[in-house]
Write a protein that holds these residues in place. Sequence first.
Motif, PDB file in Angstrom:
ATOM      1  N   GLN A 143      -9.927 -37.221  55.638  1.00 34.10           N
ATOM      2  CA  GLN A 143     -11.294 -37.797  54.886  1.00 34.10           C
ATOM      3  C   GLN A 143     -11.777 -39.073  55.470  1.00 34.10           C
ATOM      4  O   GLN A 143     -13.092 -39.336  55.670  1.00 34.10           O
ATOM      5  CB  GLN A 143     -11.024 -37.553  53.641  1.00 34.10           C
ATOM      6  CG  GLN A 143     -12.245 -38.040  52.583  1.00 34.10           C
ATOM      7  CD  GLN A 143     -13.105 -36.529  52.622  1.00 34.10           C
ATOM      8  OE1 GLN A 143     -12.459 -35.382  52.777  1.00 34.10           O
ATOM      9  NE2 GLN A 143     -14.556 -36.871  52.624  1.00 34.10           N
ATOM     10  N   ARG A 147     -16.092 -40.569  57.398  1.00 35.83           N
ATOM     11  CA  ARG A 147     -16.795 -41.485  56.899  1.00 35.83           C
ATOM     12  C   ARG A 147     -17.791 -42.175  57.807  1.00 35.83           C
ATOM     13  O   ARG A 147     -17.334 -42.358  58.846  1.00 35.83           O
ATOM     14  CB  ARG A 147     -16.123 -42.726  56.128  1.00 35.83           C
ATOM     15  CG  ARG A 147     -15.381 -41.976  54.839  1.00 35.83           C
ATOM     16  CD  ARG A 147     -14.860 -43.208  54.005  1.00 35.83           C
ATOM     17  NE  ARG A 147     -13.923 -42.732  52.881  1.00 35.83           N
ATOM     18  CZ  ARG A 147     -13.295 -43.631  52.161  1.00 35.83           C
ATOM     19  NH1 ARG A 147     -13.154 -44.744  52.392  1.00 35.83           N
ATOM     20  NH2 ARG A 147     -12.628 -42.904  50.962  1.00 35.83           N
ATOM     21  N   ARG A 161     -24.288 -42.866  56.209  1.00 38.55           N
ATOM     22  CA  ARG A 161     -23.295 -43.084  55.265  1.00 38.55           C
ATOM     23  C   ARG A 161     -23.374 -42.514  53.875  1.00 38.55           C
ATOM     24  O   ARG A 161     -22.729 -42.776  52.863  1.00 38.55           O
ATOM     25  CB  ARG A 161     -23.674 -44.702  54.922  1.00 38.55           C
ATOM     26  CG  ARG A 161     -23.673 -45.433  56.363  1.00 38.55           C
ATOM     27  CD  ARG A 161     -23.978 -46.962  56.371  1.00 38.55           C
ATOM     28  NE  ARG A 161     -22.853 -47.714  55.502  1.00 38.55           N
ATOM     29  CZ  ARG A 161     -23.158 -49.019  55.201  1.00 38.55           C
ATOM     30  NH1 ARG A 161     -24.180 -49.721  55.546  1.00 38.55           N
ATOM     31  NH2 ARG A 161     -22.338 -49.770  54.503  1.00 38.55           N
ATOM     32  N   THR A 164     -20.393 -40.633  52.431  1.00 38.55           N
ATOM     33  CA  THR A 164     -19.336 -41.520  51.778  1.00 38.55           C
ATOM     34  C   THR A 164     -19.732 -41.959  50.553  1.00 38.55           C
ATOM     35  O   THR A 164     -18.740 -41.977  49.477  1.00 38.55           O
ATOM     36  CB  THR A 164     -19.328 -43.176  52.656  1.00 38.55           C
ATOM     37  OG1 THR A 164     -19.080 -42.699  54.076  1.00 38.55           O
ATOM     38  CG2 THR A 164     -18.015 -43.920  52.047  1.00 38.55           C
ATOM     39  N   GLU A 167     -18.949 -38.866  48.449  1.00 37.97           N
ATOM     40  CA  GLU A 167     -17.420 -38.655  48.233  1.00 37.97           C
ATOM     41  C   GLU A 167     -16.924 -39.536  47.229  1.00 37.97           C
ATOM     42  O   GLU A 167     -16.203 -39.244  46.375  1.00 37.97           O
ATOM     43  CB  GLU A 167     -16.801 -39.115  49.556  1.00 37.97           C
ATOM     44  CG  GLU A 167     -15.342 -39.091  49.429  1.00 37.97           C
ATOM     45  CD  GLU A 167     -14.568 -39.932  50.734  1.00 37.97           C
ATOM     46  OE1 GLU A 167     -13.439 -40.169  50.266  1.00 37.97           O
ATOM     47  OE2 GLU A 167     -14.933 -40.296  51.562  1.00 37.97           O
ATOM     48  N   GLU A 399     -15.425 -48.828  51.716  1.00 39.40           N
ATOM     49  CA  GLU A 399     -15.746 -47.974  52.485  1.00 39.40           C
ATOM     50  C   GLU A 399     -14.743 -47.788  53.702  1.00 39.40           C
ATOM     51  O   GLU A 399     -14.770 -46.588  54.257  1.00 39.40           O
ATOM     52  CB  GLU A 399     -17.121 -48.163  53.114  1.00 39.40           C
ATOM     53  CG  GLU A 399     -17.936 -47.400  54.026  1.00 39.40           C
ATOM     54  CD  GLU A 399     -19.530 -47.652  54.508  1.00 39.40           C
ATOM     55  OE1 GLU A 399     -20.188 -46.912  54.970  1.00 39.40           O
ATOM     56  OE2 GLU A 399     -19.673 -48.926  54.287  1.00 39.40           O
TER      57      GLU A 399
END
Length: 718
Positions: A143, A147, A161, A164, A167, A399
């Motif tokens: 995962q 990102r 982005r 992310t 997520e 991040e």
Amino acid sequence: MAICNDCVILLEESEWVHRELLPLARSTDRCQLCCHMCNFFEIPVDLIRKGAVWPSTEEMRLRDNADRSPQPPGHVLERRAVFKVMWDRETDLRRITAELRPRGSPARFPPGPRNAHLPLSWDTGNYLNSDSTLGVCMNLAGQLSKRGIWAHSGPASIASRLSTMLEFINTCDSDHPNCGNSLKDHLILPSRFIEVGSHEGNVEPRLVSSLGISPSERYTTLSHCWGANPESMPLQTTKSTESAHKRSLPMAKLPKTFRDAVNVTRALGIRYIWIDSLCIIQDDMGDWEQEAAKMASIYEGTFLTLAAVDSCGSNGGLFLETVMSPVHFEFKPRFSSGSKIAFARSLLKPRSNGDRLYLKNSPLYQRGWVFQEIMLSPRSIHFREHQMYWRCAVGLRSEDGTLDQSRENHPHLNLFDQTIRGKDGLSKSLSLNETWWGWVSDYSSRVLTKPEERIPAMTGMIRYFQRLTGDKPILGLWEESFISDLNWDFAERRTNAPLMGPSWSWLSYSGQTISSGRGYWYSREHGSEKIEPRLESFDIQWTGSPFTSRLHYSTLYIGGVVGSFKLTSPGWGEYGCQVVHPDPSWRCHSAEVHCTLDDGSEIAEGSSITCLFLFYNTDHSEYEEGDFLRRLRTRSEHFLIVSPHRPSGCSASEPIVTSDSNDMSPAAYQRVGVGYFDLEIEHKDNWCIYSKEPYNNTGRPNPPLMFDGCERVTIELV
């Protein structure tokens, strides 16, 4: 470009890998990772290729002298680069750090002055060690590699982005039952929202009324800096612009931070955003007080807060495009067939509180208003120049994957005290009280552009704590713990700024960081109940909404004992001022006096101080004295230093020298300081170190409290 065998070993083994500087510099022509590491750790490849000694002998001599390990004149200490890889097997993320070491040192050479972390920074003749870490993401199926911060190859954007952000949100929704589920029954919507319009941009944002909007409707909030001069902010809603803003807020006219926040809200599929400068009528004091009183509800009820952490003003933006692209490279593993592709980029130092301190020192976190905005938000995204951070009740996540408190138990990393979400099982009033004063210390260290907003900017936290405990607020103090709450002190010497309220409230002192020594009755000695102070009554009145309008007046009465004590010089071998015990039968006992005045001035020896007793507690200690182990108990009696109130004003700097009597006239007093008496109260239970036999067990009584002989009165604190 492939990578060399040394770099393959570096990535596949969690060990120290030594590299001679000249072969490392030459390898940069054929190895992409060597090239990237030399650039990242600032190793001067061209200089080393020319045969120069790096760092130079003179530079290293200056550094060694600073470290008190000088080398003989003419001595050349050659170095080599040593790379250390830490492998996070769950994310398959490698963290690479580097340092210079003397040639010939063992692989596990202990830290010392001759080791230097890379990159080196030159400042006034000294090398400063860096915490720079290079990250390499290996698992393309994981995962983390999906990102945008790792996967994008071109300029960063919302599109790269967004996955992310989603997520983080989806993980929080599915795995964190305590996040984002604030009870809506006590929440009140703000009067206005900004409807963000369409993602395609054919419908502009506009200001809308919240009437008819369901309390369950999702909305985002923006936490941002107004800038050094709020009056010159590009866009605010005023009485004259409200009608125009209801028709349209063109994206082209929005400052960059607002524009980025609207675009993120649109991308997340959320219809509304709340921005304080646009959703509150800035030149309507009645509207400002009404909306400021809703701050707790507004931020508790938000779906997500967008925090512009590194923006100093409204034009800084959310740094959606500033994240640098990672370096992509391909290599062949030694023990498997085929090839792998990996990404490399800079990371923060792992498993440290650097993230926490870094956030705390950012422009946004200097603002007083931001304290409650972030603390009350169930979850938030913090936009920084280098990456985003996600924060919810579970903890902090970065991040780039370096920091993930959802799977690691590192409470010291959490920027936010988890007690705000009630997750630490707080049940004792002491724990709750310590939590409150921790918030006060954090909040009071921040900056407010307008000092008169010191109370309004804390309103949300006051209302939250009131709902959490059921206690009654008294201007930053609390009814159930009021006596011990009076024991607050300044963390640093204060300036003589005018008071903005009663002298006993920390909220009345602008620009001052507050600390508190939480006190309690450790034990009661016989007869001590008669001097316990008691809050008898109080009345706080405002000109409008409580806490957000101007304080109209306050009255507060306390029943307790007030005494006058004369400060004397310390005895031989002692330090600080003393006070002789007022009981004639205990005149041979003196108590040490520890006190500070609110105006930062000193109390001269020979002066008398008038004190309102608050509470006492005891402490145990032991030390060796010859052949004996001496065990002591010390009693600390805490008090407020008060002065007769002067009707002409309530400056904290008025004189505190009073008569040497217990005359309680006038009945109105103001706080001018805080302190405590230290008195040694027990010499029993001392033991001979060698024979283990007790000695000096005289059983003599303890001296009474310093305030025992004082008259109990009711006074008004102003």
